[in-house]
Design a protein around this motif. Structure first.
Motif, PDB file in Angstrom:
ATOM      1  N   CYS A  84      -6.618-115.635  61.555  1.00  0.00           N
ATOM      2  CA  CYS A  84      -5.709-114.522  61.287  1.00  0.00           C
ATOM      3  C   CYS A  84      -4.354-115.067  60.851  1.00  0.00           C
ATOM      4  O   CYS A  84      -3.776-115.915  61.510  1.00  0.00           O
ATOM      5  CB  CYS A  84      -5.568-113.686  62.557  1.00  0.00           C
ATOM      6  SG  CYS A  84      -4.261-112.450  62.500  1.00  0.00           S
TER       7      CYS A  84
ATOM      8  N   CYS B 242      -9.753-109.414  63.557  1.00  0.00           N
ATOM      9  CA  CYS B 242      -9.034-110.304  64.468  1.00  0.00           C
ATOM     10  C   CYS B 242      -9.182-109.754  65.872  1.00  0.00           C
ATOM     11  O   CYS B 242      -8.755-108.641  66.164  1.00  0.00           O
ATOM     12  CB  CYS B 242      -7.552-110.415  64.104  1.00  0.00           C
ATOM     13  SG  CYS B 242      -6.654-111.401  65.323  1.00  0.00           S
TER      14      CYS B 242
ATOM     15  N   CYS C 229      -5.497-109.372  67.478  1.00  0.00           N
ATOM     16  CA  CYS C 229      -4.714-108.234  66.982  1.00  0.00           C
ATOM     17  C   CYS C 229      -5.526-106.939  67.056  1.00  0.00           C
ATOM     18  O   CYS C 229      -4.982-105.862  66.876  1.00  0.00           O
ATOM     19  CB  CYS C 229      -4.258-108.473  65.544  1.00  0.00           C
ATOM     20  SG  CYS C 229      -3.163-109.889  65.352  1.00  0.00           S
TER      21      CYS C 229
ATOM     22  N   CYS D 105      -1.624-114.194  63.789  1.00  0.00           N
ATOM     23  CA  CYS D 105      -1.629-114.742  65.147  1.00  0.00           C
ATOM     24  C   CYS D 105      -2.410-116.038  65.277  1.00  0.00           C
ATOM     25  O   CYS D 105      -2.370-116.677  66.315  1.00  0.00           O
ATOM     26  CB  CYS D 105      -2.183-113.704  66.127  1.00  0.00           C
ATOM     27  SG  CYS D 105      -3.963-113.486  65.981  1.00  0.00           S
TER      28      CYS D 105
HETATM   29 ZN   LIG Z   1      -4.455-111.687  64.693  1.00  0.00          ZN
END
Ligand SMILES: [Zn+2]
Ligand SMILES: [Zn+2]
Length: 841
Positions: free
Chosen positions: A213, A196, A199, A216
């Motif tokens: 993800c 990701c 992140c 998020c």
């Molecule tokens: Zn993420």
């Protein structure tokens, strides 16, 4: 558990949707001085303080309690987000709390703990933004959560509280990891994983939803990274077959089954034409081997180099480079145009010795099966489209009637073999058995089972997680941190920002990273990846059994006393994450002999979602988020608890209604006012006794089966019967207070005290019903149409006019005669007759 998206319940606009506290609502009837309302603020505080001071709900392992009277009821513990509790949390917590209180009053010994799943990204992201150590913000959030949870009067044994980020806790998470590693179930590999970009960490397959993800919502990329993986695939078969032992919903079991994705078939070896090596494929349809007219390899397949001829090299290289940029999801999207290139190489179909071309295409994933397929275009739609596009031959080998005919699409059904040599005429199932035997005899194939489940990508390149307790020694290789050195504590860092290079911020702390090898004393480096957010929740239910034990993760006698969990309640979003991971860890712990059961959670119930008013999801942007604090403040803890249970069946999703909670509050006020009447020791009237015993029967059976909404409805019937009486009869009221106790514990404690009972009502004896007293008196009611008797039915005495009218309309003969017509007039004589007047009949 972590909600998949952060929900902010601190919303200033909350009263614009939830309305002000009931007593101030315009349009409500004016409250007369003698119409007192439940003083919930005082009562809630009083009894919460009492329970806390007296440790009313502390439970110990009393050996005199027989095993069948010990129950372990577990809530999915919350992730302590900065937003605080949302209304979905108390739903499950109230359900288990009512159930636990009910069990205690029925003589059960109940373990009901609560704790916090406190490692995770939001605390770390907060640290990045504000420079506050995640431990500080996490502890604050826990404090806030604990206060909110206590304000709802749940009967947890708070002496057993745990938080997964505390070193005393994660010492044992690390201990379990080392056990897993010793068993050869944790390994390091350089593999392409889901990354990701937002992140800045790797993710497990289970954390990727539709290519995004789970946390998020960002698009996930492929990245080659050094990873720690856990060999969950070694447990695939047991994780699958043991589902049969569990009392879980079929839909949830199906989600786990599909995720594990078992298929039975054969591995078959296709030799390369020049004799150098073989391509191995897995197929669930070995009966279609004679129809395999070409092969397709994943672009990453190790034989691509060997197979590719000089003339095709440029096209192949170019194709491989393009495939690298695509996600698995893009590659396997069924709707997309099929792409691929010929390698120039050939293999031999082992059943008919045909020379067949070998292609590469990105819809074949190297991570699934063997990364290669035999293509049977006549009987697989994707192969069919590919063959049509690239003009490859299509040979029918399964037929409906044993003859060959033209196919416009792939025929994927079973049938009778054609074009299959000595196997012609066999049915698909018979063919499958025979061909596997035939392949095995010749050493060119074997029966095989394949799983979709992949090993669990277990390392994260972030700070706020459990350090993986391993070292990299120049001489010894990977060395575990000695057990006596656990917990391996997270060091303080200056900056939490993920490096984005695939290494965690821990890399920068040199005096932590650089260490000595405990085996040989040489220079060693600590592993800097941390564990994923799911690690701590894989075994927390075990730690509750013995939360302060410093020498073992849980004492054997305590495990034997309580395990397995009898009832587990939580959201369905963890079907293939927490619930699969925890089962896996538990099985490993069982195999190394440190737990006594091979499954952790025998019965699982998923509560439905609580939606905003109007039935849409609660969200900050819609301004329909209900804050539990405001509800407790405006209506009291008991109203909040009862309302969430009265909204509908526990398992279904249901919308919040401000009117609904006001109604429940009025119901509690009514109970309060009745309790202010003078108490009578006279013999209660028969009618009231009957309703009482019917109520005990209904509330007992419904509470036991978690049908809380109908139990509350029955209590309302009872209370309205009490309202018809001129006196408050002690014995009847006492039974009701006991029944009310699991649902509205604060009010019930207060009423119990008023009745002269000794606290706590939580251990009062649950009332029993008398079947004779509860029995309905029956009477024959006749149904007429225009004054002529057309039917009769045995019904209970005292049914309302509307109920009787409905009974008449539902009567089969009446229904038939009315033929859909609506009566113009209905005459009801209570307990005697219903006359339907219809002009046109
Ligand atoms: Zn993420
Ligand atoms: Zn060493």
């Amino acid at each position: 558990m972590k909600p998949s998206t952060e929900r902010n319940t601190r919303d200033e606009t909350v009263w614009s949707t939830a309305g002000p506290p009931i007593d101030a609502t315009p349009g409500e009837p004016v409250i007369c001085p003698d119409m007192s309302t439940l003083p919930f603020a005082r009562i809630d505080k009083k009894w919460q303080a009492y329970w806390e001071k007296n440790k009313t709900f502390r439970v110990q392992e009393d050996p005199d309690v027989p095993p069948e009277k010990r129950v372990y009821v577990l809530d999915m513990f919350p992730y302590p987000s900065s937003a605080g509790l949302h209304v979905g949390h108390p739903e499950g917590y109230t359900a288990t709390d009512i159930y636990c209180r009910f069990l205690r009053m029925n003589g059960y010994h109940v373990l009901h703990p609560m704790g916090f799943d406190s490692f995770g990204l939001p605390a770390e992201n907060y640290a990045i933004k504000h420079g506050i150590h995640p431990k500080i913000s996490t502890d604050e959030n826990i404090e806030h959560f604990r206060t909110q949870i206590k304000a709802l009067g749940f009967s947890y044994d708070w002496d057993r509280e745990i938080s997964t980020h505390e070193p005393e806790y994660y010492k044992w998470t690390q201990w379990i990891f080392l056990k897993i590693w010793e068993k050869g179930l944790a390994y390091e590999a350089q593999i392409p994983i889901n990354w990701c970009t937002s992140c800045m960490t790797g993710l497990a397959n289970e954390e990727v939803k539709n290519g995004r993800c789970e946390r998020c919502g960002s698009q996930v990329e492929r990245r080659d990274l050094r990873q720690w993986l856990l060999k969950i695939t070694a447990y695939a078969e047991r994780l699958l077959s043991d589902l049969d032992k569990l009392e879980w919903s079929e839909s949830l079991k199906l989600m786990q089954r599909n995720w594990i994705g078992k298929s039975v078939g054969a591995n078959v070896h296709f030799p390369l034409i020049d004799g150098e090596g073989t391509i191995e494929v897995f197929t669930t349809r070995p009966d279609t081997l004679f129809g395999a007219t070409y092969m397709v390899l994943a672009p990453e397949h190790p034989l691509v180099d060997t197979l590719t001829t000089q003339g095709h090299k440029r096209a192949v290289d170019e194709y491989i480079n393009q495939a690298r940029l695509k996600s698995d999801l893009e590659r396997t999207d069924l709707a997309k145009e099929k792409t691929g290139v010929f390698t120039g190489g050939y293999a031999i179909n082992p059943v008919n010795k045909e020379k067949i071309p070998v292609w590469i295409s990105d819809y074949i994933l190297i991570s699934y099966g063997t990364g290669a397929i035999m293509a049977v275009p006549a009987h697989d739609q994707r192969d069919f489209e590919f063959a049509k596009k690239f003009d490859l031959s299509i040979v029918q080998v399964v037929s409906r009637d044993g003859t060959e005919y033209k196919l416009d699409v792939a025929d994927v059904e079973d049938g009778i073999a054609v074009n299959s040599g000595q196997f012609n005429g066999l049915s698909t199932s018979e063919f499958k058995e025979r061909i596997v035997q035939w392949l095995e005899e010749r050493g060119i194939g074997s029966k095989a089972i394949n799983y979709k489940l992949r090993d669990w990508v277990f390392s994260r390149q972030r700070y706020w997680g459990e350090p993986i307790p391993l070292l990299h020694c120049e001489k010894c290789g990977i060395v575990p941190v000695p057990y006596e050195e656990l917990p391996l504590r997270l060091p303080e860092v200056e900056r939490y920002t993920p490096t984005g290079t695939g290494e965690s911020p821990l890399v920068a702390i040199e005096d932590w990273v650089n260490t000595e090898c405990p085996r040989c004393g040489a220079q060693a480096k600590r592993e800097t990846n941390t564990m994923p957010q799911w690690a701590g929740s894989c075994w927390y239910y075990i730690r509750y059994l013995d939360p302060h034990n410093d020498t073992v993760f849980a004492a054997k006698d305590k495990l034997e006393y309580w395990m397995p969990v009898d009832l587990y309640v939580g959201g369905a979003e963890h079907a293939v994450l927490h619930l699969l991971y925890a089962r896996f860890w538990h099985k490993v712990l069982y195999d190394i002999g440190v737990v006594n059961t091979d499954e952790p959670f025998m019965r699982l119930v998923n509560q439905g979602m609580i939606l905003g008013e109007g039935g849409v999801k609660m969200s900050k942007s819609l301004g329909n988020v209900i804050n539990p604090d405001d509800v407790v403040c405006g209506y009291g803890a008991d109203a909040m608890r009862m309302y969430e249970m009265f909204m509908g069946p526990l398992k279904v999703s249901k919308p919040w209604s401000t009117k609904g909670i006001a109604g429940i509050k009025r119901f509690l006020d009514r109970i309060w006012r009745f309790s202010e009447r003078e108490i009578s020791d006279d013999e209660p009237p028969q009618k009231l006794l009957k309703v009482l015993h019917q109520t005990i029967r209904k509330v007992s059976t419904d509470t036991e089966t978690l049908q809380f909404n109908t139990a509350i409805a029955q209590m309302m019937i009872f209370v309205s019967e009490v309202g018809k009486q001129s006196k408050l009869y002690r014995s009847v009221w006492r039974s009701f207070v006991l029944m009310l106790a699991p649902y509205a514990p604060h009010l019930a404690e207060e009423l119990w005290e008023k009745l002269g009972g000794k606290p706590s009502v939580a251990y009062g004896e649950y009332p029993a019903w008398d079947e004779d007293l509860a029995k309905e008196e029956m009477v024959t009611v006749v149904f007429q149409i225009n004054g002529k008797i057309r039917g009769r039915e045995e019904l209970s005495v005292g049914m309302s006019s509307t109920e009787l009218e409905q009974k008449a309309l539902d009567h089969p003969r009446i229904k038939e005669m009315l033929a859909g017509l609506t009566p113009d007039k209905v005459i009801v004589v209570a307990d005697k007759l219903v006359n339907l007047v219809v002009k046109s009949v």
